[in-house]
Design an enzyme around this catalytic site. Sequence first.
Site, PDB file in Angstrom:
ATOM      1  N   LYS A 126      -5.929 -59.587   5.514  1.00 16.17           N
ATOM      2  CA  LYS A 126      -6.357 -58.371   4.820  1.00 16.17           C
ATOM      3  C   LYS A 126      -5.150 -57.432   4.765  1.00 16.17           C
ATOM      4  O   LYS A 126      -4.887 -56.679   5.701  1.00 16.17           O
ATOM      5  CB  LYS A 126      -7.535 -57.723   5.540  1.00 16.17           C
ATOM      6  CG  LYS A 126      -8.203 -56.596   4.763  1.00 16.17           C
ATOM      7  CD  LYS A 126      -9.466 -56.131   5.474  1.00 16.17           C
ATOM      8  CE  LYS A 126     -10.158 -55.044   4.670  1.00 16.17           C
ATOM      9  NZ  LYS A 126      -9.353 -53.810   4.575  1.00 16.17           N
ATOM     10  N   VAL A 127      -4.426 -57.498   3.670  1.00 15.52           N
ATOM     11  CA  VAL A 127      -3.166 -56.776   3.532  1.00 15.52           C
ATOM     12  C   VAL A 127      -3.437 -55.273   3.499  1.00 15.52           C
ATOM     13  O   VAL A 127      -4.366 -54.808   2.835  1.00 15.52           O
ATOM     14  CB  VAL A 127      -2.431 -57.230   2.256  1.00 15.52           C
ATOM     15  CG1 VAL A 127      -1.113 -56.478   2.106  1.00 15.52           C
ATOM     16  CG2 VAL A 127      -2.192 -58.734   2.300  1.00 15.52           C
TER      17      VAL A 127
END
Length: 565
Positions: A126-127
Amino acid sequence: MAWLLLSAASPLPAEDSACPDWAPGDAREAVARLQERLDAWDDAYYRRGERLVSDGVYDAAKRRQRHWRRCFDLSPDAPLSSTRPRDGALLAHPLPQTGLHKAESRQAMGDWLEARQDQALWIQPKVDGVAISLIYEAGALSRVISRGDGRHGQDWTTHARRIPAIPGRLQDAPDRVILQGELYLRRPGHVQARDGTAGARADMIGLMARKQLSAEDGERIGLFVWDWPDAPDSTSGDMAARLEQLAGWGFDTRDHTLAVKGMAEVTEWRQRWYRHALPFATDGIVVRQAQRPPPASWQAKPPDWAIAWKHPATRSLALVTSIEFTVGRTGRITPVAHLSPVELDDRHVSRVSLGSLGRWQELDVRPGDQVLITLAGLTIPYLERVVLAAEPRRNVEVPRQEEYHELSCIELVDGCQAQFLARLVWLSRTLGMKGIGEGAWQTLMEGGQVSGLLDWSSLGSATLRTLPGVADARARQWHAAFQASRERSPALWLEALGMPSVPRDALHERGDFAGLDRLRQRSEQEWQTWPGIGPSRAAQLSRFFRHPGMHLLLQRLVAMRVLTR
Protein backbone atom coordinates in the site's frame (compact mmCIF):
# COMPACT_ATOMS: atom_id res chain seq x y z
CA MET A 1 12.18 -16.60 9.31
CA ALA A 2 12.30 -15.10 12.82
CA TRP A 3 10.45 -11.95 11.85
CA LEU A 4 7.54 -14.03 10.58
CA LEU A 5 7.19 -15.80 13.91
CA LEU A 6 6.74 -12.47 15.68
CA SER A 7 3.45 -11.88 13.88
CA ALA A 8 1.82 -15.10 15.03
CA ALA A 9 -0.31 -13.44 17.68
CA SER A 10 -3.77 -14.43 18.83
CA PRO A 11 -6.71 -12.31 17.67
CA LEU A 12 -7.11 -8.99 19.41
CA PRO A 13 -10.31 -8.76 21.44
CA ALA A 14 -12.84 -6.33 20.00
CA GLU A 15 -11.81 -2.94 21.29
CA ASP A 16 -14.30 -1.28 23.62
CA SER A 17 -16.61 -4.32 23.40
CA ALA A 18 -18.45 -3.05 26.50
CA CYS A 19 -20.44 0.14 26.07
CA PRO A 20 -19.56 3.04 28.39
CA ASP A 21 -21.95 3.66 31.27
CA TRP A 22 -22.94 7.15 30.16
CA ALA A 23 -26.11 9.19 30.23
CA PRO A 24 -27.41 10.02 26.72
CA GLY A 25 -26.28 13.66 26.99
CA ASP A 26 -22.78 12.66 28.07
CA ALA A 27 -22.58 10.15 25.21
CA ARG A 28 -23.55 12.76 22.62
CA GLU A 29 -20.96 15.13 24.05
CA ALA A 30 -18.18 12.50 23.96
CA VAL A 31 -19.00 11.48 20.38
CA ALA A 32 -19.16 15.12 19.28
CA ARG A 33 -15.76 15.91 20.81
CA LEU A 34 -14.19 12.88 19.14
CA GLN A 35 -15.82 13.84 15.84
CA GLU A 36 -14.34 17.35 16.08
CA ARG A 37 -10.88 15.86 16.50
CA LEU A 38 -11.39 13.51 13.55
CA ASP A 39 -12.63 16.42 11.43
CA ALA A 40 -9.46 18.36 12.16
CA TRP A 41 -7.26 15.37 11.29
CA ASP A 42 -9.22 14.74 8.07
CA ASP A 43 -9.07 18.36 7.03
CA ALA A 44 -5.29 18.48 7.48
CA TYR A 45 -4.80 15.18 5.65
CA TYR A 46 -7.05 15.75 2.65
CA ARG A 47 -6.59 19.47 2.10
CA ARG A 48 -2.97 20.06 3.12
CA GLY A 49 -1.47 16.58 2.95
CA GLU A 50 -0.48 16.77 6.63
CA ARG A 51 -0.68 13.65 8.75
CA LEU A 52 -1.27 15.07 12.24
CA VAL A 53 -1.40 11.63 13.84
CA SER A 54 -0.18 8.21 12.84
CA ASP A 55 -2.47 5.81 11.01
CA GLY A 56 -2.69 3.63 14.12
CA VAL A 57 -4.02 6.52 16.19
CA TYR A 58 -6.46 7.63 13.47
CA ASP A 59 -7.79 4.12 12.89
CA ALA A 60 -8.26 3.54 16.62
CA ALA A 61 -10.22 6.81 16.90
CA LYS A 62 -12.47 5.83 13.98
CA ARG A 63 -13.13 2.41 15.52
CA ARG A 64 -14.02 3.98 18.83
CA GLN A 65 -16.31 6.48 17.12
CA ARG A 66 -18.21 3.69 15.33
CA HIS A 67 -18.43 1.66 18.53
CA TRP A 68 -19.84 4.55 20.55
CA ARG A 69 -22.36 5.39 17.83
CA ARG A 70 -23.60 1.81 17.88
CA CYS A 71 -23.73 1.83 21.68
CA PHE A 72 -25.91 4.92 21.85
CA ASP A 73 -27.78 4.55 18.55
CA LEU A 74 -26.32 7.75 17.11
CA SER A 75 -26.55 7.95 13.31
CA PRO A 76 -23.27 8.65 11.50
CA ASP A 77 -22.58 12.18 10.28
CA ALA A 78 -22.61 13.03 6.60
CA PRO A 79 -19.25 12.64 4.80
CA LEU A 80 -16.80 15.43 5.51
CA SER A 81 -16.80 18.23 2.98
CA SER A 82 -13.07 18.59 3.63
CA THR A 83 -12.41 15.33 1.80
CA ARG A 84 -13.29 17.02 -1.47
CA PRO A 85 -10.79 19.38 -3.07
CA ARG A 86 -11.79 23.00 -2.58
CA ASP A 87 -9.40 24.76 -4.90
CA GLY A 88 -8.92 24.53 -8.64
CA ALA A 89 -11.05 23.03 -11.39
CA LEU A 90 -12.78 19.78 -10.51
CA LEU A 91 -13.03 16.92 -12.97
CA ALA A 92 -15.19 13.84 -12.72
CA HIS A 93 -13.37 10.54 -12.51
CA PRO A 94 -14.29 8.26 -15.43
CA LEU A 95 -14.59 5.47 -12.85
CA PRO A 96 -14.88 6.02 -9.09
CA GLN A 97 -11.85 5.74 -6.83
CA THR A 98 -13.30 3.20 -4.44
CA GLY A 99 -11.01 3.44 -1.42
CA LEU A 100 -10.41 0.41 0.79
CA HIS A 101 -11.78 -1.25 3.86
CA LYS A 102 -9.09 -1.86 6.48
CA ALA A 103 -8.62 -5.14 8.31
CA GLU A 104 -8.51 -4.00 11.93
CA SER A 105 -6.71 -7.09 13.19
CA ARG A 106 -4.99 -10.27 12.10
CA GLN A 107 -8.26 -12.10 12.75
CA ALA A 108 -10.20 -9.73 10.48
CA MET A 109 -7.67 -10.27 7.69
CA GLY A 110 -7.91 -14.03 8.14
CA ASP A 111 -11.72 -13.92 8.03
CA TRP A 112 -11.65 -11.96 4.77
CA LEU A 113 -9.28 -14.47 3.19
CA GLU A 114 -11.27 -17.43 4.52
CA ALA A 115 -14.37 -16.16 2.72
CA ARG A 116 -12.46 -16.03 -0.61
CA GLN A 117 -10.77 -19.40 -0.77
CA ASP A 118 -12.13 -19.95 -4.26
CA GLN A 119 -10.75 -16.64 -5.58
CA ALA A 120 -7.40 -15.83 -7.18
CA LEU A 121 -5.84 -13.23 -4.86
CA TRP A 122 -3.02 -10.76 -5.41
CA ILE A 123 -1.07 -8.73 -2.90
CA GLN A 124 0.56 -5.30 -3.34
CA PRO A 125 2.28 -2.85 -1.01
CA LYS A 126 0.00 0.00 0.00
CA VAL A 127 2.14 2.82 -1.36
CA ASP A 128 2.07 6.01 0.73
CA GLY A 129 1.49 8.78 -1.78
CA VAL A 130 -1.46 10.41 -3.55
CA ALA A 131 -3.99 8.50 -5.60
CA ILE A 132 -4.75 9.49 -9.19
CA SER A 133 -6.73 8.38 -12.23
CA LEU A 134 -5.00 8.39 -15.64
CA ILE A 135 -7.00 8.45 -18.87
CA TYR A 136 -5.42 7.53 -22.19
CA GLU A 137 -7.35 8.02 -25.41
CA ALA A 138 -6.11 6.59 -28.70
CA GLY A 139 -2.92 5.77 -26.81
CA ALA A 140 -2.23 9.36 -25.72
CA LEU A 141 -2.40 10.70 -22.16
CA SER A 142 -5.44 12.97 -22.00
CA ARG A 143 -6.22 13.51 -18.32
CA VAL A 144 -4.71 12.94 -14.86
CA ILE A 145 -7.11 13.54 -11.97
CA SER A 146 -6.34 13.59 -8.23
CA ARG A 147 -8.42 11.30 -6.04
CA GLY A 148 -10.39 14.06 -4.29
CA ASP A 149 -13.56 12.55 -2.87
CA GLY A 150 -13.44 9.53 -5.16
CA ARG A 151 -15.92 11.04 -7.62
CA HIS A 152 -14.27 14.36 -8.46
CA GLY A 153 -10.69 15.55 -8.23
CA GLN A 154 -8.31 18.24 -9.42
CA ASP A 155 -6.88 18.38 -12.90
CA TRP A 156 -3.19 17.43 -12.57
CA THR A 157 -2.60 16.82 -16.26
CA THR A 158 -0.13 19.68 -16.75
CA HIS A 159 2.08 18.54 -13.90
CA ALA A 160 1.76 14.91 -14.97
CA ARG A 161 3.31 15.67 -18.34
CA ARG A 162 6.50 16.69 -16.50
CA ILE A 163 6.76 13.40 -14.62
CA PRO A 164 8.83 10.88 -16.63
CA ALA A 165 7.25 7.97 -14.71
CA ILE A 166 3.94 8.77 -16.46
CA PRO A 167 4.20 7.72 -20.14
CA GLY A 168 2.81 10.23 -22.59
CA ARG A 169 1.80 7.47 -24.99
CA LEU A 170 0.92 3.78 -24.76
CA GLN A 171 1.89 1.56 -27.66
CA ASP A 172 -0.77 -0.73 -29.11
CA ALA A 173 -3.33 0.37 -26.53
CA PRO A 174 -7.12 0.08 -26.71
CA ASP A 175 -8.99 3.21 -27.73
CA ARG A 176 -9.46 4.11 -24.09
CA VAL A 177 -7.42 3.06 -21.06
CA ILE A 178 -8.24 4.05 -17.49
CA LEU A 179 -5.57 3.40 -14.87
CA GLN A 180 -5.63 4.00 -11.13
CA GLY A 181 -2.47 4.34 -9.12
CA GLU A 182 -0.35 6.26 -6.65
CA LEU A 183 2.15 9.03 -7.20
CA TYR A 184 4.98 8.70 -4.70
CA LEU A 185 8.32 10.24 -3.85
CA ARG A 186 11.19 7.97 -4.86
CA ARG A 187 13.02 6.70 -1.76
CA PRO A 188 15.57 4.05 -2.77
CA GLY A 189 16.38 1.71 0.12
CA HIS A 190 13.44 2.89 2.23
CA VAL A 191 12.71 0.52 5.14
CA GLN A 192 9.31 1.26 6.61
CA ALA A 193 9.98 -0.25 10.04
CA ARG A 194 13.07 1.92 10.38
CA ASP A 195 12.21 5.08 8.43
CA GLY A 196 8.43 5.41 8.80
CA THR A 197 6.48 7.53 6.35
CA ALA A 198 8.53 10.65 7.18
CA GLY A 199 5.96 12.97 5.59
CA ALA A 200 6.00 11.17 2.23
CA ARG A 201 2.39 11.98 1.38
CA ALA A 202 2.58 15.60 2.53
CA ASP A 203 5.71 16.18 0.45
CA MET A 204 4.01 14.62 -2.57
CA ILE A 205 0.95 16.85 -2.22
CA GLY A 206 3.22 19.85 -1.75
CA LEU A 207 4.91 19.18 -5.10
CA MET A 208 1.61 18.75 -6.94
CA ALA A 209 0.22 21.94 -5.35
CA ARG A 210 2.92 24.12 -6.91
CA LYS A 211 2.00 26.30 -9.84
CA GLN A 212 4.83 24.78 -11.82
CA LEU A 213 6.59 21.46 -11.40
CA SER A 214 10.28 21.57 -12.26
CA ALA A 215 11.93 18.87 -14.32
CA GLU A 216 14.10 18.03 -11.33
CA ASP A 217 11.07 17.54 -9.08
CA GLY A 218 9.34 15.54 -11.78
CA GLU A 219 12.25 13.08 -11.72
CA ARG A 220 11.72 12.59 -7.96
CA ILE A 221 8.18 11.29 -8.49
CA GLY A 222 7.33 7.67 -9.21
CA LEU A 223 4.05 6.02 -10.18
CA PHE A 224 2.66 2.74 -8.92
CA VAL A 225 -0.32 1.59 -10.99
CA TRP A 226 -2.38 -0.62 -8.75
CA ASP A 227 -5.36 -1.20 -11.06
CA TRP A 228 -6.50 -1.18 -14.66
CA PRO A 229 -10.26 -1.15 -14.11
CA ASP A 230 -11.37 -1.25 -17.73
CA ALA A 231 -8.91 -3.88 -18.90
CA PRO A 232 -10.45 -6.29 -21.41
CA ASP A 233 -10.14 -9.10 -18.85
CA SER A 234 -11.08 -7.04 -15.79
CA THR A 235 -13.98 -9.30 -14.83
CA SER A 236 -12.43 -12.61 -15.88
CA GLY A 237 -9.58 -12.43 -13.35
CA ASP A 238 -6.57 -12.78 -15.65
CA MET A 239 -4.31 -10.58 -13.52
CA ALA A 240 -1.13 -11.99 -15.07
CA ALA A 241 -2.18 -10.73 -18.50
CA ARG A 242 -2.94 -7.28 -17.11
CA LEU A 243 0.45 -7.08 -15.41
CA GLU A 244 2.21 -8.18 -18.58
CA GLN A 245 0.51 -5.45 -20.59
CA LEU A 246 1.22 -2.78 -17.96
CA ALA A 247 4.89 -3.77 -17.96
CA GLY A 248 4.95 -3.48 -21.72
CA TRP A 249 3.70 0.11 -21.42
CA GLY A 250 6.45 0.95 -18.92
CA PHE A 251 4.60 0.73 -15.58
CA ASP A 252 6.69 -0.98 -12.85
CA THR A 253 3.82 -2.81 -11.19
CA ARG A 254 4.69 -6.43 -11.84
CA ASP A 255 7.53 -6.69 -9.29
CA HIS A 256 5.22 -5.70 -6.45
CA THR A 257 2.00 -7.48 -7.41
CA LEU A 258 2.14 -11.14 -6.41
CA ALA A 259 -0.25 -14.07 -6.25
CA VAL A 260 -0.95 -15.27 -2.70
CA LYS A 261 -2.85 -18.10 -1.10
CA GLY A 262 -3.85 -17.91 2.51
CA MET A 263 -2.88 -16.07 5.65
CA ALA A 264 0.68 -17.35 5.92
CA GLU A 265 1.74 -15.85 2.59
CA VAL A 266 -0.12 -12.58 3.20
CA THR A 267 1.56 -12.25 6.60
CA GLU A 268 4.96 -13.06 5.14
CA TRP A 269 4.75 -10.36 2.46
CA ARG A 270 3.37 -7.82 4.91
CA GLN A 271 6.34 -8.39 7.21
CA ARG A 272 8.83 -8.46 4.35
CA TRP A 273 7.63 -5.17 2.89
CA TYR A 274 7.59 -3.64 6.36
CA ARG A 275 11.11 -4.66 7.36
CA HIS A 276 12.98 -4.74 4.04
CA ALA A 277 13.92 -2.08 1.51
CA LEU A 278 11.44 -0.75 -1.05
CA PRO A 279 11.72 2.24 -3.40
CA PHE A 280 8.85 4.06 -1.67
CA ALA A 281 7.16 4.58 1.69
CA THR A 282 4.24 2.27 2.46
CA ASP A 283 1.60 2.04 5.16
CA GLY A 284 0.52 -1.56 4.73
CA ILE A 285 -0.51 -4.10 2.12
CA VAL A 286 -3.52 -4.45 -0.17
CA VAL A 287 -5.04 -7.79 -1.15
CA ARG A 288 -7.30 -7.84 -4.23
CA GLN A 289 -9.41 -10.38 -6.00
CA ALA A 290 -8.28 -10.83 -9.58
CA GLN A 291 -11.96 -11.12 -10.53
CA ARG A 292 -14.10 -8.05 -9.80
CA PRO A 293 -17.57 -6.76 -10.71
CA PRO A 294 -17.88 -4.69 -13.92
CA PRO A 295 -16.35 -1.21 -13.41
CA ALA A 296 -19.68 0.44 -14.27
CA SER A 297 -21.02 -0.87 -10.94
CA TRP A 298 -18.20 0.62 -8.85
CA GLN A 299 -18.97 3.34 -6.30
CA ALA A 300 -16.84 5.86 -4.42
CA LYS A 301 -16.79 3.67 -1.34
CA PRO A 302 -14.75 0.64 -0.29
CA PRO A 303 -15.68 -2.54 -2.16
CA ASP A 304 -15.74 -6.07 -0.78
CA TRP A 305 -13.27 -7.44 -3.36
CA ALA A 306 -10.20 -5.64 -1.94
CA ILE A 307 -8.93 -4.94 1.55
CA ALA A 308 -6.00 -3.16 3.18
CA TRP A 309 -4.04 -4.41 6.18
CA LYS A 310 -1.93 -1.70 7.71
CA HIS A 311 1.62 -2.26 8.87
CA PRO A 312 1.99 -3.03 12.57
CA ALA A 313 1.07 0.14 14.38
CA THR A 314 3.71 1.64 16.63
CA ARG A 315 1.22 4.23 17.87
CA SER A 316 -2.41 3.96 18.75
CA LEU A 317 -5.20 5.77 20.55
CA ALA A 318 -6.24 3.87 23.66
CA LEU A 319 -9.12 4.31 26.09
CA VAL A 320 -8.11 4.34 29.77
CA THR A 321 -10.42 2.11 31.81
CA SER A 322 -8.78 2.51 35.23
CA ILE A 323 -5.66 3.72 37.05
CA GLU A 324 -3.86 1.35 39.40
CA PHE A 325 -1.05 2.33 41.77
CA THR A 326 1.45 -0.43 42.48
CA VAL A 327 3.93 -0.28 45.36
CA GLY A 328 7.28 -1.95 44.73
CA ARG A 329 9.71 -3.57 47.11
CA THR A 330 11.48 -0.32 47.96
CA GLY A 331 8.25 1.62 48.42
CA ARG A 332 8.28 3.26 45.00
CA ILE A 333 4.75 3.95 43.78
CA THR A 334 4.17 3.31 40.08
CA PRO A 335 0.91 4.37 38.43
CA VAL A 336 -0.35 1.94 35.79
CA ALA A 337 -3.03 2.80 33.25
CA HIS A 338 -5.32 -0.08 32.30
CA LEU A 339 -6.57 0.20 28.72
CA SER A 340 -9.13 -1.22 26.37
CA PRO A 341 -6.84 -3.56 24.39
CA VAL A 342 -4.96 -2.01 21.48
CA GLU A 343 -2.53 -3.58 19.01
CA LEU A 344 1.01 -2.23 18.70
CA ASP A 345 3.54 -3.92 16.43
CA ASP A 346 1.19 -6.92 16.27
CA ARG A 347 1.20 -7.23 20.08
CA HIS A 348 -1.75 -6.66 22.36
CA VAL A 349 -1.37 -3.90 24.93
CA SER A 350 -3.87 -3.55 27.79
CA ARG A 351 -1.76 -1.77 30.43
CA VAL A 352 1.06 0.76 30.45
CA SER A 353 3.26 2.05 33.25
CA LEU A 354 3.29 5.81 33.81
CA GLY A 355 6.69 5.65 35.49
CA SER A 356 6.19 7.74 38.61
CA LEU A 357 3.64 9.67 40.63
CA GLY A 358 5.16 12.91 39.37
CA ARG A 359 4.67 11.95 35.73
CA TRP A 360 1.09 10.79 36.38
CA GLN A 361 0.34 14.12 38.04
CA GLU A 362 1.91 15.98 35.11
CA LEU A 363 -0.13 14.03 32.53
CA ASP A 364 -3.26 13.97 34.74
CA VAL A 365 -4.47 10.70 33.23
CA ARG A 366 -7.94 9.64 34.41
CA PRO A 367 -10.35 6.82 33.53
CA GLY A 368 -12.24 7.68 30.34
CA ASP A 369 -9.33 9.62 28.80
CA GLN A 370 -8.18 8.76 25.29
CA VAL A 371 -4.40 8.60 25.27
CA LEU A 372 -1.62 8.24 22.73
CA ILE A 373 0.27 4.95 23.23
CA THR A 374 3.56 4.31 21.47
CA LEU A 375 6.43 1.84 21.73
CA ALA A 376 9.57 3.12 23.41
CA GLY A 377 12.55 1.53 21.70
CA LEU A 378 10.03 -0.45 19.61
CA THR A 379 9.39 -2.81 22.54
CA ILE A 380 7.98 -1.13 25.67
CA PRO A 381 4.50 0.48 25.68
CA TYR A 382 4.72 4.16 26.59
CA LEU A 383 1.92 6.66 27.25
CA GLU A 384 2.89 9.83 25.43
CA ARG A 385 0.02 12.20 26.21
CA VAL A 386 -3.70 12.63 26.70
CA VAL A 387 -5.36 13.29 23.33
CA LEU A 388 -8.95 13.69 24.53
CA ALA A 389 -9.63 14.20 28.23
CA ALA A 390 -12.84 12.76 29.66
CA GLU A 391 -15.32 15.25 31.05
CA PRO A 392 -16.15 15.43 33.87
CA ARG A 393 -12.79 14.37 35.38
CA ARG A 394 -13.07 11.27 37.55
CA ASN A 395 -11.55 11.14 41.02
CA VAL A 396 -8.71 8.68 41.58
CA GLU A 397 -7.61 7.43 45.00
CA VAL A 398 -3.86 7.95 45.21
CA PRO A 399 -1.55 6.35 47.83
CA ARG A 400 0.49 8.74 49.94
CA GLN A 401 4.14 8.47 48.95
CA GLU A 402 5.32 9.44 52.44
CA GLU A 403 3.77 6.23 53.81
CA TYR A 404 6.00 3.99 51.68
CA HIS A 405 9.78 3.72 51.72
CA GLU A 406 12.58 1.15 51.73
CA LEU A 407 11.71 0.00 55.27
CA SER A 408 7.92 0.08 55.16
CA CYS A 409 5.69 -3.00 54.92
CA ILE A 410 7.99 -5.59 56.44
CA GLU A 411 4.75 -6.92 57.94
CA LEU A 412 1.41 -7.55 56.24
CA VAL A 413 -0.80 -4.75 57.52
CA ASP A 414 -3.48 -2.61 55.85
CA GLY A 415 -2.19 -0.95 52.71
CA CYS A 416 0.89 -3.17 52.53
CA GLN A 417 -0.29 -6.06 50.35
CA ALA A 418 1.62 -5.02 47.22
CA GLN A 419 4.92 -4.00 48.82
CA PHE A 420 4.94 -6.94 51.21
CA LEU A 421 4.38 -9.37 48.33
CA ALA A 422 7.14 -7.69 46.32
CA ARG A 423 9.49 -8.11 49.31
CA LEU A 424 8.71 -11.83 49.51
CA VAL A 425 9.26 -12.36 45.78
CA TRP A 426 12.61 -10.56 46.02
CA LEU A 427 13.57 -12.65 49.06
CA SER A 428 12.86 -16.02 47.40
CA ARG A 429 14.58 -14.96 44.17
CA THR A 430 17.69 -13.75 46.03
CA LEU A 431 17.92 -16.87 48.15
CA GLY A 432 17.31 -19.15 45.16
CA MET A 433 14.18 -20.82 46.54
CA LYS A 434 13.28 -23.23 43.74
CA GLY A 435 9.57 -23.26 42.93
CA ILE A 436 8.72 -20.38 45.27
CA GLY A 437 7.39 -17.42 43.28
CA GLU A 438 4.62 -14.88 43.45
CA GLY A 439 1.87 -17.51 43.22
CA ALA A 440 3.26 -19.48 46.15
CA TRP A 441 3.53 -16.38 48.31
CA GLN A 442 -0.04 -15.36 47.40
CA THR A 443 -1.26 -18.77 48.54
CA LEU A 444 0.63 -18.50 51.83
CA MET A 445 -0.61 -14.96 52.48
CA GLU A 446 -4.23 -15.77 51.66
CA GLY A 447 -4.01 -18.87 53.84
CA GLY A 448 -2.97 -16.73 56.80
CA GLN A 449 0.43 -18.45 57.15
CA VAL A 450 2.66 -15.50 56.33
CA SER A 451 2.23 -12.01 57.76
CA GLY A 452 5.91 -11.32 58.43
CA LEU A 453 8.89 -11.66 56.14
CA LEU A 454 10.26 -14.73 57.97
CA ASP A 455 7.04 -16.49 59.07
CA TRP A 456 7.51 -19.16 56.37
CA SER A 457 10.74 -20.37 57.97
CA SER A 458 8.87 -22.25 60.72
CA LEU A 459 6.25 -23.88 58.47
CA GLY A 460 6.32 -27.68 58.19
CA SER A 461 5.04 -29.89 55.38
CA ALA A 462 1.92 -30.80 57.34
CA THR A 463 0.90 -27.13 57.64
CA LEU A 464 1.67 -26.47 53.99
CA ARG A 465 -0.60 -29.36 52.93
CA THR A 466 -3.59 -27.59 54.50
CA LEU A 467 -3.37 -24.77 51.95
CA PRO A 468 -5.68 -24.81 48.90
CA GLY A 469 -4.03 -26.44 45.90
CA VAL A 470 -0.98 -27.66 47.85
CA ALA A 471 -0.73 -31.43 47.68
CA ASP A 472 1.95 -33.65 49.26
CA ALA A 473 4.52 -33.23 46.49
CA ARG A 474 4.24 -29.47 46.43
CA ALA A 475 4.30 -29.21 50.22
CA ARG A 476 7.52 -31.27 50.30
CA GLN A 477 9.05 -29.13 47.52
CA TRP A 478 8.23 -25.86 49.31
CA HIS A 479 9.50 -27.13 52.65
CA ALA A 480 12.74 -28.31 51.04
CA ALA A 481 13.23 -24.90 49.41
CA PHE A 482 12.65 -23.16 52.75
CA GLN A 483 15.15 -25.42 54.51
CA ALA A 484 17.79 -25.05 51.77
CA SER A 485 17.70 -21.28 52.15
CA ARG A 486 19.28 -21.63 55.62
CA GLU A 487 22.53 -22.60 53.90
CA ARG A 488 22.83 -19.28 52.08
CA SER A 489 25.51 -16.79 53.10
CA PRO A 490 24.84 -13.94 55.55
CA ALA A 491 25.46 -11.44 52.73
CA LEU A 492 22.71 -13.02 50.60
CA TRP A 493 20.29 -13.03 53.54
CA LEU A 494 20.87 -9.35 54.21
CA GLU A 495 20.36 -8.57 50.53
CA ALA A 496 17.17 -10.67 50.55
CA LEU A 497 15.76 -8.59 53.41
CA GLY A 498 16.41 -5.38 51.47
CA MET A 499 19.81 -4.21 52.65
CA PRO A 500 21.21 -1.61 50.19
CA SER A 501 23.95 -3.09 48.02
CA VAL A 502 27.50 -2.88 49.38
CA PRO A 503 30.90 -4.33 48.44
CA ARG A 504 31.13 -7.85 49.86
CA ASP A 505 34.18 -6.88 51.96
CA ALA A 506 32.13 -4.24 53.78
CA LEU A 507 30.29 -7.00 55.66
CA HIS A 508 33.46 -8.75 56.84
CA GLU A 509 36.21 -8.10 59.37
CA ARG A 510 39.39 -10.15 59.40
CA GLY A 511 37.88 -12.44 56.75
CA ASP A 512 34.75 -13.41 58.70
CA PHE A 513 31.21 -12.01 58.81
CA ALA A 514 31.36 -8.94 61.02
CA GLY A 515 28.29 -9.92 63.04
CA LEU A 516 24.96 -8.22 63.55
CA ASP A 517 25.99 -6.11 66.56
CA ARG A 518 29.07 -4.72 64.82
CA LEU A 519 27.13 -3.79 61.68
CA ARG A 520 24.45 -2.10 63.77
CA GLN A 521 27.04 -0.03 65.63
CA ARG A 522 28.74 1.36 62.54
CA SER A 523 28.41 5.09 61.98
CA GLU A 524 27.66 6.62 58.60
CA GLN A 525 31.26 7.83 58.45
CA GLU A 526 32.54 4.27 58.98
CA TRP A 527 30.34 2.93 56.16
CA GLN A 528 31.82 5.53 53.81
CA THR A 529 35.32 4.12 54.21
CA TRP A 530 34.45 1.37 51.71
CA PRO A 531 34.70 2.17 47.98
CA GLY A 532 31.36 2.93 46.33
CA ILE A 533 29.55 3.88 49.53
CA GLY A 534 28.75 7.58 49.61
CA PRO A 535 26.78 9.67 52.11
CA SER A 536 23.37 8.66 50.75
CA ARG A 537 24.10 4.91 50.73
CA ALA A 538 25.73 5.17 54.18
CA ALA A 539 22.61 6.80 55.60
CA GLN A 540 20.44 4.02 54.07
CA LEU A 541 22.64 1.33 55.62
CA SER A 542 22.51 2.97 59.01
CA ARG A 543 18.71 3.15 58.86
CA PHE A 544 18.47 -0.47 57.73
CA PHE A 545 20.42 -1.93 60.63
CA ARG A 546 18.92 0.37 63.28
CA HIS A 547 15.27 0.15 62.22
CA PRO A 548 13.35 -1.54 65.09
CA GLY A 549 11.27 -3.84 62.89
CA MET A 550 14.22 -4.86 60.77
CA HIS A 551 16.31 -5.43 63.90
CA LEU A 552 13.74 -7.96 65.13
CA LEU A 553 13.95 -9.81 61.82
CA LEU A 554 17.74 -9.84 61.96
CA GLN A 555 17.67 -11.19 65.52
CA ARG A 556 15.43 -13.99 64.29
CA LEU A 557 18.07 -14.84 61.70
CA VAL A 558 20.60 -15.03 64.53
CA ALA A 559 18.29 -17.50 66.28
CA MET A 560 18.08 -19.50 63.04
CA ARG A 561 21.91 -19.51 62.97
CA VAL A 562 21.92 -17.76 59.62
CA LEU A 563 23.62 -14.69 61.09
CA THR A 564 25.98 -14.38 63.99
CA ARG A 565 25.54 -11.77 66.66
